[in-house]
Design a protein around this motif. Structure first.
Motif, PDB file in Angstrom:
ATOM      1  N   VAL A   1       0.749  -1.167  -0.036  1.00  0.00           N
ATOM      2  CA  VAL A   1       0.013   0.050   0.029  1.00  0.00           C
ATOM      3  C   VAL A   1       0.852   1.087   0.053  1.00  0.00           C
ATOM      4  O   VAL A   1       1.904   1.401   0.829  1.00  0.00           O
ATOM      5  N   ASP A   2       0.487   2.199  -0.751  1.00  0.00           N
ATOM      6  CA  ASP A   2       1.254   3.297  -1.001  1.00  0.00           C
ATOM      7  C   ASP A   2       0.643   4.224   0.542  1.00  0.00           C
ATOM      8  O   ASP A   2      -0.582   4.620   0.520  1.00  0.00           O
ATOM      9  N   ARG A   3       1.268   4.516   1.436  1.00  0.00           N
ATOM     10  CA  ARG A   3       0.755   5.201   2.568  1.00  0.00           C
ATOM     11  C   ARG A   3       0.323   6.372   2.438  1.00  0.00           C
ATOM     12  O   ARG A   3      -0.496   7.273   2.980  1.00  0.00           O
ATOM     13  N   GLN A   4       0.761   7.185   1.329  1.00  0.00           N
ATOM     14  CA  GLN A   4       0.292   8.613   1.098  1.00  0.00           C
ATOM     15  C   GLN A   4      -0.934   8.547   0.658  1.00  0.00           C
ATOM     16  O   GLN A   4      -1.933   9.494   0.955  1.00  0.00           O
ATOM     17  N   THR A   5      -1.372   7.925  -0.445  1.00  0.00           N
ATOM     18  CA  THR A   5      -2.516   7.577  -1.020  1.00  0.00           C
ATOM     19  C   THR A   5      -3.690   6.616  -0.497  1.00  0.00           C
ATOM     20  O   THR A   5      -4.868   6.925  -0.490  1.00  0.00           O
TER      21      THR A   5
ATOM     22  N   PHE B   1      -3.400   0.529  -3.137  1.00  0.00           N
ATOM     23  CA  PHE B   1      -2.873  -0.893  -3.281  1.00  0.00           C
ATOM     24  C   PHE B   1      -1.849  -0.722  -4.678  1.00  0.00           C
ATOM     25  O   PHE B   1      -2.620  -0.440  -5.742  1.00  0.00           O
ATOM     26  N   LEU B   2      -0.570  -1.049  -4.379  1.00  0.00           N
ATOM     27  CA  LEU B   2       0.213  -0.956  -5.452  1.00  0.00           C
ATOM     28  C   LEU B   2       0.304  -2.493  -6.024  1.00  0.00           C
ATOM     29  O   LEU B   2       0.429  -2.629  -7.318  1.00  0.00           O
ATOM     30  N   ILE B   3       0.504  -3.192  -4.997  1.00  0.00           N
ATOM     31  CA  ILE B   3       0.560  -4.864  -5.307  1.00  0.00           C
ATOM     32  C   ILE B   3      -0.490  -5.455  -4.531  1.00  0.00           C
ATOM     33  O   ILE B   3      -0.496  -5.111  -3.365  1.00  0.00           O
ATOM     34  N   ASP B   4      -1.314  -6.576  -5.103  1.00  0.00           N
ATOM     35  CA  ASP B   4      -2.289  -7.158  -4.227  1.00  0.00           C
ATOM     36  C   ASP B   4      -2.784  -8.577  -5.211  1.00  0.00           C
ATOM     37  O   ASP B   4      -3.107  -8.117  -6.449  1.00  0.00           O
ATOM     38  N   ASN B   5      -2.784  -9.532  -4.672  1.00  0.00           N
ATOM     39  CA  ASN B   5      -3.131 -10.667  -5.178  1.00  0.00           C
ATOM     40  C   ASN B   5      -4.668 -10.927  -4.848  1.00  0.00           C
ATOM     41  O   ASN B   5      -4.995 -12.117  -5.448  1.00  0.00           O
TER      42      ASN B   5
ATOM     43  N   ASN C   1      -8.197   1.006  -2.674  1.00  0.00           N
ATOM     44  CA  ASN C   1      -7.750   1.694  -1.745  1.00  0.00           C
ATOM     45  C   ASN C   1      -8.098   0.949  -0.502  1.00  0.00           C
ATOM     46  O   ASN C   1      -8.979   0.288  -0.121  1.00  0.00           O
ATOM     47  N   ILE C   2      -6.867   1.205   0.471  1.00  0.00           N
ATOM     48  CA  ILE C   2      -7.116   0.550   1.969  1.00  0.00           C
ATOM     49  C   ILE C   2      -8.355   0.959   2.740  1.00  0.00           C
ATOM     50  O   ILE C   2      -8.872   0.058   3.613  1.00  0.00           O
ATOM     51  N   ASP C   3      -8.981   2.068   2.530  1.00  0.00           N
ATOM     52  CA  ASP C   3     -10.041   2.579   3.304  1.00  0.00           C
ATOM     53  C   ASP C   3     -11.274   1.632   2.726  1.00  0.00           C
ATOM     54  O   ASP C   3     -12.347   1.711   3.324  1.00  0.00           O
TER      55      ASP C   3
ATOM     56  N   GLN D   1      -6.689   1.059   9.026  1.00  0.00           N
ATOM     57  CA  GLN D   1      -6.343   2.056   7.943  1.00  0.00           C
ATOM     58  C   GLN D   1      -5.322   3.113   8.386  1.00  0.00           C
ATOM     59  O   GLN D   1      -4.381   3.428   7.674  1.00  0.00           O
ATOM     60  N   ASP D   2      -5.697   3.465   9.652  1.00  0.00           N
ATOM     61  CA  ASP D   2      -4.766   4.833  10.055  1.00  0.00           C
ATOM     62  C   ASP D   2      -3.354   4.166  10.170  1.00  0.00           C
ATOM     63  O   ASP D   2      -2.476   4.773  10.189  1.00  0.00           O
ATOM     64  N   ALA D   3      -3.473   2.923  11.079  1.00  0.00           N
ATOM     65  CA  ALA D   3      -2.091   2.386  11.308  1.00  0.00           C
ATOM     66  C   ALA D   3      -1.255   2.205  10.044  1.00  0.00           C
ATOM     67  O   ALA D   3       0.034   2.469  10.446  1.00  0.00           O
ATOM     68  N   ILE D   4      -1.792   1.624   8.993  1.00  0.00           N
ATOM     69  CA  ILE D   4      -1.204   1.537   7.873  1.00  0.00           C
ATOM     70  C   ILE D   4      -0.523   2.901   7.385  1.00  0.00           C
ATOM     71  O   ILE D   4       0.473   3.066   6.903  1.00  0.00           O
TER      72      ILE D   4
END
Length: 471
Positions: free
Chosen positions: A197-201, A204-208, A215-217, A233-236
């Motif tokens: 996961v790109d923490r700024q946005t 998901f950059l990579i995900d199977n 998005n993680i949200d 989500q906040d922790a990540i």
């Protein structure tokens, strides 16, 4: 008194057994829970180690890739050759394309891509040289592939500088699928999931799991346990490390997630494993422990029932020995007195038959005590055979009392006479007396009347043989 002693013995035995069983079961349960907790912690540690090793491996690949790109960029920068020259193409061929890196190319300020194959491509709308120059050396987020629609790439950019000016960027290309295919088969027999996961946005950059560009949200997970405070989500997004246990409603399974920050851009790696696979290595041990606890519980129950059985048997044996005359096998005076105490009233319909063996003293003196014992056993057998063992008592050395529920005095006297006749046939003699109970008589009165009649019969016997009756 004996009844109370019995109850105390029974109660103490059963309480001691129950306490022992409880201690054993509690100790076993605590041990099983401890082992389960320990194996659970070990499973978490294994998941964390797997995540850390994956991060190290991925970071190593990207560092090695960047080092190679820097070397090629330095060679090109020092050559003064045109970027479109054959020599630059040869320099790019120094780069070792592998299973992770699918391509290496140069991006020019005109947004043209110079490829090793010599087929230049226009990158307008996908790559922006000025934007990339502002970022400098970096790894991009997901970008569309220049040739294949629907495919997204990760690109690692390194500037080519001449005379303190960035004249181009050399970059390598990898796809999330290549990374997944390289690492997933080795993790938990291919049952794990890997996500970056790109923490700024939060993207998901990579995900199977098919959440690429998601998005993680948007992740829906019913969290049951989490090692850090706050929302997942906040922790990540904040680059924290920890683990989560939650219910995945879509796949209908409990999953364990371990998330750790990476030293690549602002990336966070998440490894997810179904609960069944997390505990796969320790499940046989846990199953064996639960089976042990179950078997132990069965054994304790069987042991408890056995203790109840032998306690009851012991009490019955003790009671029988305490209430039985060892020589004749009849009930003894203890049992006789207990019977009399509990039947003082309501004696109507009871007949008491009193027997006394004549000549026991003489037999003991002349023929020995063994002969006297045989005489007593013979008399006891005759009485118990007629009146029953449960109704016959040896209350003294040569005295026996029998009871019968009968209102017909003639029948009782006939049975009493049968006993005296049988004993006489065996070469012995007994004096006998009987009395019938009435509603107004207590049992002690009935017994006393039967005893008096017996002594009268005994006196006649000694008178008939010309001897003085012993007191």
């Amino acid at each position: 008194m004996w009844r109370k002693a019995q109850e105390r013995f029974r109660t103490r035995s059963l309480v001691a057994t129950i306490v022992l069983i409880i201690i054993m079961l509690v100790a076993s349960t605590v041990y099983v829970l401890y082992v389960r907790s320990y194996t659970r912690e070990q499973s978490y540690a294994k998941l964390q180690n797997t995540t850390e090793e994956t991060i190290k491996a991925l970071e190593y690949e990207f560092r090695a890739d960047r080092s190679m790109l820097r070397m090629v960029a330095s060679i090109i920068a020092e050559s003064d050759d045109s970027l479109h020259s054959l020599s630059v193409t040869e320099y790019m061929n120094i780069y070792d394309v592998n299973s992770l890196i699918s391509d290496v190319a140069i991006l020019t300020p005109e947004n043209k891509v110079i490829r090793v194959s010599g087929m230049d491509l226009a990158a307008d709308g996908v790559l922006d040289f000025e934007d990339i120059r502002e970022k400098g050396e970096h790894i991009s987020t997901l970008q569309p592939d220049l040739e294949v629609a629907g495919v997204y790439d990760l690109r690692s950019f390194v500037p080519i500088r001449r005379n303190d000016e960035t004249i181009a960027f050399i970059y390598s290309t990898t796809t999330p699928e290549d990374i997944i295919n390289a690492w997933i088969p080795d993790m938990y027999d291919g049952h794990a999931t890997i996500s970056v996961v790109d923490r700024q946005t939060g993207n998901f950059l990579i995900d199977n799991m098919g959440r690429k560009n998601g998005n993680i949200d948007d992740v829906e997970l019913d969290i049951r346990e989490m090692s850090v405070d706050g929302e997942l989500q906040d922790a990540i997004r904040n680059g924290r490390s920890g683990y989560v246990r939650g219910w995945d409603a879509e796949n209908r399974t409990t999953v364990y997630l371990c998330f750790l920050p990476m030293n690549i851009e602002d990336w966070e790696l998440i490894i997810g494993v179904p609960e069944t696979d997390v505990y796969a290595s320790v499940r046989p041990m846990n199953s064996a422990l639960y089976m042990l606890l179950f078997v132990e519980a069965i054994i304790m129950v069987v042991y408890f029932l056995y203790i109840v059985h032998i306690t009851t048997g012991s009490l019955q044996g003790m009671e029988r020995r305490a209430n039985m005359d060892a020589l004749t096998g009849l009930q003894n005076r203890n049992r006789y007195e207990y019977f009399c105490q509990h039947l003082q009233q309501g004696t109507d319909g009871i007949a008491c038959i009193y027997f006394d063996v004549n000549g026991l003293h003489e037999v003991n003196n002349t023929r020995g005590h063994l002969a006297g014992d045989e005489m007593l056993k013979t008399v006891a057998e005759a009485i118990s055979r007629e009146f029953g063992e449960n109704n016959t008592y040896r209350i003294g050395g040569d005295e026996f009392v029998a009871f019968r529920y009968e209102r017909n005095e003639e029948l009782v006297r006939n049975d009493m006479n049968k006993v005296t006749a049988e004993v006489l046939e065996r070469g012995y003699h007994v004096a006998a007396g009987m009395a019938m109970a009435t509603p107004d008589k207590k049992l002690i009165t009935v017994i006393k009347t039967a005893e008096e009649e017996m002594y009268a019969d005994k006196a006649k016997y000694y008178e008939s043989i010309g001897k003085e009756m012993r007191g």
